[in-house]
Design a protein around this motif. Sequence first.
Motif, PDB file in Angstrom:
ATOM      1  N   PRO A   1     -32.890  37.491  47.746  1.00 17.82           N
ATOM      2  CA  PRO A   1     -32.864  36.355  46.813  1.00 17.82           C
ATOM      3  C   PRO A   1     -31.953  36.608  45.618  1.00 17.82           C
ATOM      4  O   PRO A   1     -31.260  35.696  45.154  1.00 17.82           O
ATOM      5  CB  PRO A   1     -34.328  36.220  46.371  1.00 17.82           C
ATOM      6  CG  PRO A   1     -35.119  36.866  47.442  1.00 17.82           C
ATOM      7  CD  PRO A   1     -34.270  37.982  47.951  1.00 17.82           C
ATOM      8  N   PHE A   2     -31.955  37.845  45.119  1.00 13.62           N
ATOM      9  CA  PHE A   2     -31.115  38.172  43.971  1.00 13.62           C
ATOM     10  C   PHE A   2     -29.646  37.968  44.300  1.00 13.62           C
ATOM     11  O   PHE A   2     -28.901  37.340  43.543  1.00 13.62           O
ATOM     12  CB  PHE A   2     -31.357  39.618  43.539  1.00 13.62           C
ATOM     13  CG  PHE A   2     -30.531  40.041  42.351  1.00 13.62           C
ATOM     14  CD1 PHE A   2     -30.992  39.835  41.062  1.00 13.62           C
ATOM     15  CD2 PHE A   2     -29.289  40.635  42.534  1.00 13.62           C
ATOM     16  CE1 PHE A   2     -30.224  40.210  39.967  1.00 13.62           C
ATOM     17  CE2 PHE A   2     -28.514  41.020  41.450  1.00 13.62           C
ATOM     18  CZ  PHE A   2     -28.988  40.805  40.158  1.00 13.62           C
TER      19      PHE A   2
ATOM     20  N   SER B   1     -32.643  31.393  44.118  1.00 11.76           N
ATOM     21  CA  SER B   1     -33.406  32.631  44.241  1.00 11.76           C
ATOM     22  C   SER B   1     -34.883  32.338  44.462  1.00 11.76           C
ATOM     23  O   SER B   1     -35.525  32.930  45.332  1.00 11.76           O
ATOM     24  CB  SER B   1     -33.230  33.493  42.985  1.00 11.76           C
ATOM     25  OG  SER B   1     -34.021  34.658  43.066  1.00 11.76           O
ATOM     26  N   ALA B   2     -35.429  31.420  43.666  1.00 12.60           N
ATOM     27  CA  ALA B   2     -36.839  31.060  43.827  1.00 12.60           C
ATOM     28  C   ALA B   2     -37.085  30.463  45.206  1.00 12.60           C
ATOM     29  O   ALA B   2     -38.105  30.732  45.854  1.00 12.60           O
ATOM     30  CB  ALA B   2     -37.257  30.072  42.743  1.00 12.60           C
TER      31      ALA B   2
ATOM     32  N   TRP C   1     -36.079  37.949  37.801  1.00 17.06           N
ATOM     33  CA  TRP C   1     -34.906  38.412  38.539  1.00 17.06           C
ATOM     34  C   TRP C   1     -33.952  37.263  38.857  1.00 17.06           C
ATOM     35  O   TRP C   1     -32.743  37.470  38.999  1.00 17.06           O
ATOM     36  CB  TRP C   1     -35.318  39.150  39.808  1.00 17.06           C
ATOM     37  CG  TRP C   1     -35.773  40.550  39.502  1.00 17.06           C
ATOM     38  CD1 TRP C   1     -37.035  41.057  39.575  1.00 17.06           C
ATOM     39  CD2 TRP C   1     -34.934  41.620  39.036  1.00 17.06           C
ATOM     40  NE1 TRP C   1     -37.053  42.365  39.177  1.00 17.06           N
ATOM     41  CE2 TRP C   1     -35.781  42.752  38.844  1.00 17.06           C
ATOM     42  CE3 TRP C   1     -33.586  41.744  38.760  1.00 17.06           C
ATOM     43  CZ2 TRP C   1     -35.290  43.977  38.398  1.00 17.06           C
ATOM     44  CZ3 TRP C   1     -33.090  42.955  38.312  1.00 17.06           C
ATOM     45  CH2 TRP C   1     -33.941  44.065  38.136  1.00 17.06           C
ATOM     46  N   SER C   2     -34.479  36.047  38.945  1.00 18.39           N
ATOM     47  CA  SER C   2     -33.615  34.876  39.090  1.00 18.39           C
ATOM     48  C   SER C   2     -32.754  34.709  37.846  1.00 18.39           C
ATOM     49  O   SER C   2     -31.542  34.449  37.932  1.00 18.39           O
ATOM     50  CB  SER C   2     -34.455  33.610  39.304  1.00 18.39           C
ATOM     51  OG  SER C   2     -35.191  33.681  40.502  1.00 18.39           O
TER      52      SER C   2
ATOM     53  N   GLY D   1     -37.548  34.899  45.429  1.00 19.71           N
ATOM     54  CA  GLY D   1     -37.433  35.765  44.259  1.00 19.71           C
ATOM     55  C   GLY D   1     -38.306  35.280  43.106  1.00 19.71           C
ATOM     56  O   GLY D   1     -38.648  34.099  43.043  1.00 19.71           O
TER      57      GLY D   1
ATOM     58  N   ALA E   1     -33.903  27.486  37.351  1.00 15.03           N
ATOM     59  CA  ALA E   1     -34.735  28.589  37.844  1.00 15.03           C
ATOM     60  C   ALA E   1     -36.162  28.461  37.338  1.00 15.03           C
ATOM     61  O   ALA E   1     -37.128  28.693  38.080  1.00 15.03           O
ATOM     62  CB  ALA E   1     -34.138  29.925  37.408  1.00 15.03           C
TER      63      ALA E   1
ATOM     64  N   GLN F   1     -28.639  34.272  44.783  1.00 11.39           N
ATOM     65  CA  GLN F   1     -28.459  33.599  43.501  1.00 11.39           C
ATOM     66  C   GLN F   1     -27.213  34.086  42.779  1.00 11.39           C
ATOM     67  O   GLN F   1     -26.421  33.297  42.251  1.00 11.39           O
ATOM     68  CB  GLN F   1     -29.689  33.844  42.616  1.00 11.39           C
ATOM     69  CG  GLN F   1     -29.671  33.080  41.288  1.00 11.39           C
ATOM     70  CD  GLN F   1     -29.825  31.598  41.502  1.00 11.39           C
ATOM     71  OE1 GLN F   1     -30.897  31.106  41.780  1.00 11.39           O
ATOM     72  NE2 GLN F   1     -28.723  30.862  41.382  1.00 11.39           N
TER      73      GLN F   1
ATOM     74  N   SER G   1     -39.502  27.971  39.660  1.00 14.91           N
ATOM     75  CA  SER G   1     -40.605  28.924  39.589  1.00 14.91           C
ATOM     76  C   SER G   1     -41.906  28.231  39.210  1.00 14.91           C
ATOM     77  O   SER G   1     -42.970  28.536  39.756  1.00 14.91           O
ATOM     78  CB  SER G   1     -40.266  30.014  38.569  1.00 14.91           C
ATOM     79  OG  SER G   1     -41.314  30.948  38.463  1.00 14.91           O
TER      80      SER G   1
ATOM     81  N   THR H   1     -31.863  27.321  41.282  1.00 10.54           N
ATOM     82  CA  THR H   1     -33.099  27.303  42.059  1.00 10.54           C
ATOM     83  C   THR H   1     -33.057  28.172  43.309  1.00 10.54           C
ATOM     84  O   THR H   1     -34.081  28.365  43.968  1.00 10.54           O
ATOM     85  CB  THR H   1     -33.412  25.854  42.501  1.00 10.54           C
ATOM     86  OG1 THR H   1     -32.367  25.395  43.357  1.00 10.54           O
ATOM     87  CG2 THR H   1     -33.502  24.924  41.299  1.00 10.54           C
TER      88      THR H   1
ATOM     89  N   CYS I   1     -30.519  28.438  34.206  1.00 10.21           N
ATOM     90  CA  CYS I   1     -31.814  29.051  33.878  1.00 10.21           C
ATOM     91  C   CYS I   1     -32.913  27.995  33.807  1.00 10.21           C
ATOM     92  O   CYS I   1     -34.058  28.261  34.183  1.00 10.21           O
ATOM     93  CB  CYS I   1     -31.719  29.810  32.559  1.00 10.21           C
ATOM     94  SG  CYS I   1     -30.844  31.400  32.691  1.00 10.21           S
TER      95      CYS I   1
END
Length: 438
Positions: free
Chosen positions: A154-155, A5-6, A14-15, A10, A209, A158, A213, A3, A206
Amino acid sequence: MGTLSAFAGGNLVWSLIAIVAGALLGTFFMAFHSAQGPQLSLPQMIQSRPQFGYMGALLVWAFAYLQYAGFNIFNTILAGDALHTTIHGSGKLWIVVATLLAAVVALVGYDLIHGVERWLTLGFLVIFGILTIALLTLSYPTGSFDLGDFKATPFLVQFGAVAGYQISWAIYVSDYSRYLPPNVTVRKTFFWTYWGSALGAIWLMCLGAALASWAGSKFDTIASLNASGDHVFSGFGAIALIFSTLGLISVTALNMYGGSLTLISAIDSFSMVRPTAMVRIITIGLTAVLSVIPALLIGENFLANFEDFLLLVLYLFIPWTAVNLVDYYIVRRGHYAIAEIFNPHGLYGRWGWRGITAYLVGFAAMLPFFSTSKYTGFVAHDLKGADISLFIGLPVAGILYYVFARSIDVEGETVIAKAEQVEFEKVAMHHMRPEEYR
């Protein structure tokens, strides 16, 4: 885990890329540690003595214990929130209950932990398999899959957290693989560890993520998991949370067990310790207390605190993994005088200046590149918060150790290592056997 990156702004695609890339890179190093297990039949932390010295290796054990306690803090917070959502009642009360249940499992020991993990695995495959299908049917915000919307900070947040999480397994991954027979090759151990760990991490991260999102600014780990599960049918979210709680308690028990072993091993470096029932109760109890108190006090900003903890793990273990892998695969090439590893005044010395110096310099070189909510180095600040410390610490520590190690009499050590092959069997069976600890 997935979570972050979001949470930092991001988008989803890309997450997902950061998660996959971070897992593939971090697991690469961890799997090479796993491959040492069948060849040496030693716990990873004890195998650090040739690089850091008999007493110097306690540095690694301290970090390992910090990791056990740290992950348990966040595991029990999530378990408490999940039980508060499904069964209701005080979240802090459920944190204590989850900690006590985990402590009981850890006290019963090795066989119960494995039995619980085995049965939970079947349930997780079913529950999270269904949840994965449900997440594929959700509607995500506009731009979630826009490859043109790349944001470096953010990338890298993560990527670094995932890589750090996978590398964090390196300190004890060979504790499991060491029970394999020596004829299991490095290649086989590496690939079975690599793909098993990497694919499992990628799948669940994933899912995290996707949840973050989908929920957007309203994201809350437990509430969002509950809501997405209810898209399957009303009440499925609660089922997913209950299974997640059982998994968190199981992992917490494993961490208490491992933390207890780490404490016993550290004390044994000063004075021999028999792992009696009372010693187990004291060390597991201490590990439980050191995690439950911060869990009750940590309060808000769960994700920010967890992100900082994961990055701390990454920072601490990056220079160590570089030193250990360079020593095993390049310098000594797997040839160690095993009996000398257990001798406080033996061949490898009490303090390994080469490993300690390479570690400290590698860590210091990373400082300008750190990027956390508590501290940001000047380079990371200039990069608008992007964290690339991973790519600094690894080569600096590894190359420096290789340079220092040129003064080691590797050929002489190899002769001793071969001569001690028989004694190795006696020593290895006497130290750190789970059967003695149950």
